[in-house]
Write a protein that holds these residues in place. Structure first.
Motif, PDB file in Angstrom:
ATOM      1  N   HIS A  48       0.829  -1.210   0.000  1.00  0.00           N
ATOM      2  CA  HIS A  48       0.000   0.000   0.000  1.00  0.00           C
ATOM      3  C   HIS A  48       0.864   1.259   0.000  1.00  0.00           C
ATOM      4  CE1 HIS A  48       0.837  -0.403   4.356  1.00  0.00           C
ATOM      5  NE2 HIS A  48       0.624   0.903   4.427  1.00  0.00           N
ATOM      6  N   GLN A  49       2.023   1.207   0.643  1.00  0.00           N
ATOM      7  CA  GLN A  49       2.921   2.361   0.630  1.00  0.00           C
ATOM      8  C   GLN A  49       3.542   2.558  -0.745  1.00  0.00           C
ATOM      9  OE1 GLN A  49       5.596   1.354   3.841  1.00  0.00           O
ATOM     10  NE2 GLN A  49       4.360   2.441   5.372  1.00  0.00           N
ATOM     11  N   ILE A  50       3.936   1.452  -1.377  1.00  0.00           N
ATOM     12  CA  ILE A  50       4.492   1.528  -2.728  1.00  0.00           C
ATOM     13  C   ILE A  50       3.448   2.079  -3.687  1.00  0.00           C
ATOM     14  CG2 ILE A  50       5.369   0.167  -4.670  1.00  0.00           C
ATOM     15  CD1 ILE A  50       7.374   0.435  -2.394  1.00  0.00           C
ATOM     16  N   ALA A  51       2.208   1.578  -3.564  1.00  0.00           N
ATOM     17  CA  ALA A  51       1.134   2.038  -4.445  1.00  0.00           C
ATOM     18  C   ALA A  51       0.894   3.535  -4.275  1.00  0.00           C
ATOM     19  CB  ALA A  51      -0.147   1.257  -4.149  1.00  0.00           C
ATOM     20  N   GLN A  52       0.875   3.990  -3.032  1.00  0.00           N
ATOM     21  CA  GLN A  52       0.650   5.408  -2.769  1.00  0.00           C
ATOM     22  C   GLN A  52       1.798   6.261  -3.301  1.00  0.00           C
ATOM     23  OE1 GLN A  52       0.333   6.371   1.397  1.00  0.00           O
ATOM     24  NE2 GLN A  52      -0.750   8.282   1.005  1.00  0.00           N
ATOM     25  N   GLU A  53       3.001   5.811  -3.056  1.00  0.00           N
ATOM     26  CA  GLU A  53       4.190   6.557  -3.479  1.00  0.00           C
ATOM     27  C   GLU A  53       4.271   6.679  -4.992  1.00  0.00           C
ATOM     28  OE1 GLU A  53       9.030   5.950  -3.381  1.00  0.00           O
ATOM     29  OE2 GLU A  53       7.784   4.950  -1.889  1.00  0.00           O
ATOM     30  N   MET A  54       3.929   5.597  -5.710  1.00  0.00           N
ATOM     31  CA  MET A  54       4.053   5.592  -7.163  1.00  0.00           C
ATOM     32  C   MET A  54       2.750   5.925  -7.867  1.00  0.00           C
ATOM     33  SD  MET A  54       6.759   2.506  -7.839  1.00  0.00           S
ATOM     34  CE  MET A  54       7.059   3.195  -9.474  1.00  0.00           C
ATOM     35  N   GLU A  55       1.730   6.233  -7.063  1.00  0.00           N
ATOM     36  CA  GLU A  55       0.428   6.652  -7.591  1.00  0.00           C
ATOM     37  C   GLU A  55      -0.176   5.610  -8.528  1.00  0.00           C
ATOM     38  OE1 GLU A  55       1.118  10.521  -9.300  1.00  0.00           O
ATOM     39  OE2 GLU A  55       1.127  11.497  -7.341  1.00  0.00           O
ATOM     40  N   VAL A  56      -0.193   4.365  -8.029  1.00  0.00           N
ATOM     41  CA  VAL A  56      -0.850   3.274  -8.749  1.00  0.00           C
ATOM     42  C   VAL A  56      -1.760   2.562  -7.758  1.00  0.00           C
ATOM     43  CG1 VAL A  56       1.100   2.966 -10.328  1.00  0.00           C
ATOM     44  CG2 VAL A  56       0.982   1.598  -8.236  1.00  0.00           C
ATOM     45  N   SER A  57      -2.609   1.676  -8.254  1.00  0.00           N
ATOM     46  CA  SER A  57      -3.457   0.895  -7.356  1.00  0.00           C
ATOM     47  C   SER A  57      -2.627  -0.212  -6.719  1.00  0.00           C
ATOM     48  CB  SER A  57      -4.633   0.289  -8.124  1.00  0.00           C
ATOM     49  OG  SER A  57      -4.183  -0.731  -8.996  1.00  0.00           O
ATOM     50  N   ARG A  58      -3.216  -0.897  -5.732  1.00  0.00           N
ATOM     51  CA  ARG A  58      -2.463  -1.941  -5.045  1.00  0.00           C
ATOM     52  C   ARG A  58      -2.223  -3.178  -5.907  1.00  0.00           C
ATOM     53  NH1 ARG A  58      -4.264  -2.102   1.349  1.00  0.00           N
ATOM     54  NH2 ARG A  58      -4.233   0.148   1.709  1.00  0.00           N
ATOM     55  N   THR A  59      -3.092  -3.393  -6.908  1.00  0.00           N
ATOM     56  CA  THR A  59      -2.956  -4.608  -7.726  1.00  0.00           C
ATOM     57  C   THR A  59      -1.616  -4.668  -8.457  1.00  0.00           C
ATOM     58  OG1 THR A  59      -5.349  -4.818  -7.987  1.00  0.00           O
ATOM     59  CG2 THR A  59      -3.958  -5.964  -9.598  1.00  0.00           C
ATOM     60  N   PRO A  60      -1.244  -3.644  -9.241  1.00  0.00           N
ATOM     61  CA  PRO A  60       0.069  -3.720  -9.890  1.00  0.00           C
ATOM     62  C   PRO A  60       1.225  -3.707  -8.891  1.00  0.00           C
ATOM     63  CG  PRO A  60      -0.946  -1.567 -10.259  1.00  0.00           C
ATOM     64  CD  PRO A  60      -1.992  -2.453  -9.678  1.00  0.00           C
ATOM     65  N   ALA A  61       1.036  -3.043  -7.746  1.00  0.00           N
ATOM     66  CA  ALA A  61       2.095  -3.039  -6.728  1.00  0.00           C
ATOM     67  C   ALA A  61       2.317  -4.449  -6.205  1.00  0.00           C
ATOM     68  CB  ALA A  61       1.725  -2.091  -5.590  1.00  0.00           C
ATOM     69  N   HIS A  62       1.224  -5.162  -5.892  1.00  0.00           N
ATOM     70  CA  HIS A  62       1.340  -6.546  -5.417  1.00  0.00           C
ATOM     71  C   HIS A  62       1.973  -7.433  -6.496  1.00  0.00           C
ATOM     72  CE1 HIS A  62      -0.353  -6.817  -1.427  1.00  0.00           C
ATOM     73  NE2 HIS A  62      -1.379  -6.049  -1.768  1.00  0.00           N
ATOM     74  N   GLU A  63       1.557  -7.247  -7.740  1.00  0.00           N
ATOM     75  CA  GLU A  63       2.100  -8.072  -8.823  1.00  0.00           C
ATOM     76  C   GLU A  63       3.607  -7.879  -8.946  1.00  0.00           C
ATOM     77  OE1 GLU A  63      -0.023  -7.117 -12.363  1.00  0.00           O
ATOM     78  OE2 GLU A  63      -1.932  -7.947 -11.661  1.00  0.00           O
ATOM     79  N   ALA A  64       4.042  -6.623  -8.858  1.00  0.00           N
ATOM     80  CA  ALA A  64       5.468  -6.330  -8.971  1.00  0.00           C
ATOM     81  C   ALA A  64       6.248  -6.940  -7.817  1.00  0.00           C
ATOM     82  CB  ALA A  64       5.684  -4.817  -9.009  1.00  0.00           C
ATOM     83  N   LEU A  65       5.723  -6.796  -6.608  1.00  0.00           N
ATOM     84  CA  LEU A  65       6.408  -7.312  -5.431  1.00  0.00           C
ATOM     85  C   LEU A  65       6.459  -8.841  -5.437  1.00  0.00           C
ATOM     86  CD1 LEU A  65       4.920  -4.804  -2.852  1.00  0.00           C
ATOM     87  CD2 LEU A  65       7.282  -4.862  -3.662  1.00  0.00           C
ATOM     88  N   LYS A  66       5.383  -9.475  -5.903  1.00  0.00           N
ATOM     89  CA  LYS A  66       5.373 -10.940  -5.985  1.00  0.00           C
ATOM     90  C   LYS A  66       6.393 -11.430  -7.014  1.00  0.00           C
ATOM     91  CE  LYS A  66       0.598 -11.637  -4.482  1.00  0.00           C
ATOM     92  NZ  LYS A  66      -0.788 -11.975  -4.889  1.00  0.00           N
ATOM     93  N   ARG A  67       6.553 -10.678  -8.089  1.00  0.00           N
ATOM     94  CA  ARG A  67       7.562 -11.048  -9.099  1.00  0.00           C
ATOM     95  C   ARG A  67       8.969 -10.981  -8.495  1.00  0.00           C
ATOM     96  NH1 ARG A  67       8.604  -7.922 -14.891  1.00  0.00           N
ATOM     97  NH2 ARG A  67      10.506  -9.059 -15.463  1.00  0.00           N
ATOM     98  N   LEU A  68       9.210  -9.966  -7.673  1.00  0.00           N
ATOM     99  CA  LEU A  68      10.518  -9.830  -7.024  1.00  0.00           C
ATOM    100  C   LEU A  68      10.737 -10.931  -5.990  1.00  0.00           C
ATOM    101  CD1 LEU A  68      10.512  -5.947  -6.728  1.00  0.00           C
ATOM    102  CD2 LEU A  68      12.159  -7.314  -8.039  1.00  0.00           C
ATOM    103  N   VAL A  69       9.645 -11.409  -5.370  1.00  0.00           N
ATOM    104  CA  VAL A  69       9.741 -12.569  -4.469  1.00  0.00           C
ATOM    105  C   VAL A  69      10.169 -13.794  -5.275  1.00  0.00           C
ATOM    106  CG1 VAL A  69       8.427 -14.183  -3.038  1.00  0.00           C
ATOM    107  CG2 VAL A  69       8.085 -11.723  -2.761  1.00  0.00           C
TER     108      VAL A  69
END
Length: 234
Positions: A48-69
């Protein structure tokens, strides 16, 4: 009717493409922060912090973070978020062991295929690298732009050697391993590696000279020495 169904499918495809593009953007940004040491091993990242900082919704933020996992850069922590993967000395040794094998093979193949066109490409790349070093003179070695630029130039030299092999799969694998190693280098004080790019690094020069002489044995030995020295430094 069929027309409306087509419109809905089209809208869904467009939304998926948009989310995919945003996820790729977030992925690239967070990965760059990890590789340049802006976020450190053990740091916690929340979607949620990444989404807010980059002005995107949580869905792409979660997708990006899961890819990095999936790529090993982050560890998912239930009810906490995502933690930057801790440093593991055994992992560093394992990565170097693989890199030595792959980059030795790349150097041998490069020595067999070296041409005057390759010499011109390296000469130009070295000149551009020195221009970048000069541009960044006086900047703190820990400045994120300095770290990112210098790591990129280190990567470029090794990728150019790998590219001469003519084996695209090998080149891709070496690039992936270089990215994994870069997050460790980002933790090393910048003065250890700031200006050692292209032919300013005597070991890079030695490897290049062996390849240019089409001496596969010497090229292989040079790569082994270079990577073993890097391992000792880390």
């Amino acid at each position: 009717g069929p027309a409306r169904t087509s419109e809905v499918v089209g809208e869904g495809t467009m939304r998926d493409a948009a989310h995919g593009g945003l996820a790729a953007m977030v992925y690239a940004d967070i990965k760059a922060r990890i590789l340049t040491g802006q976020v450190r091993p053990g740091d916690v990242l929340a979607a949620h912090q990444i989404a807010q900082e980059m002005e995107v919704s949580r869905t792409p933020a979660h997708e990006a973070l899961k890819r990095l996992v999936a790529e090993g850069y982050l560890v998912a922590q239930p009810r906490i978020g995502y933690t930057v993967t801790p440093i593991n000395l055994d992992e560093i040794r394992d990565l170097f062991q693989i890199r030595v094998r792959l980059e030795c093979l790349a150097a041998e193949l490069a020595a067999a295929s070296f041409t005057p066109a390759h010499a011109s490409a390296f000469e130009l790349a070295h000149a551009n690298a020195m221009a970048e070093v000069k541009r960044l003179e006086g900047r703190s070695p820990n400045d994120p732009e300095v770290v990112e630029t210098m790591s990129g130039l280190h990567r470029q030299f090794h990728q150019m050697v790998a590219g001469m092999s003519g084996n695209r799969r090998l080149t891709t694998m070496i690039g992936t391993l270089q990215d994994e190693m870069q997050r460790f280098w980002a933790l090393v004080p910048g003065y250890l590696s700031q200006s050692y790019v292209f032919f300013n690094d005597p070991e890079h020069q030695e490897t290049y000279d062996a390849i240019a002489a089409k001496d596969a044995h010497r090229a292989r030995a040079s790569v082994v020495r270079h990577l073993r020295d890097n391992l000792r430094n880390l």
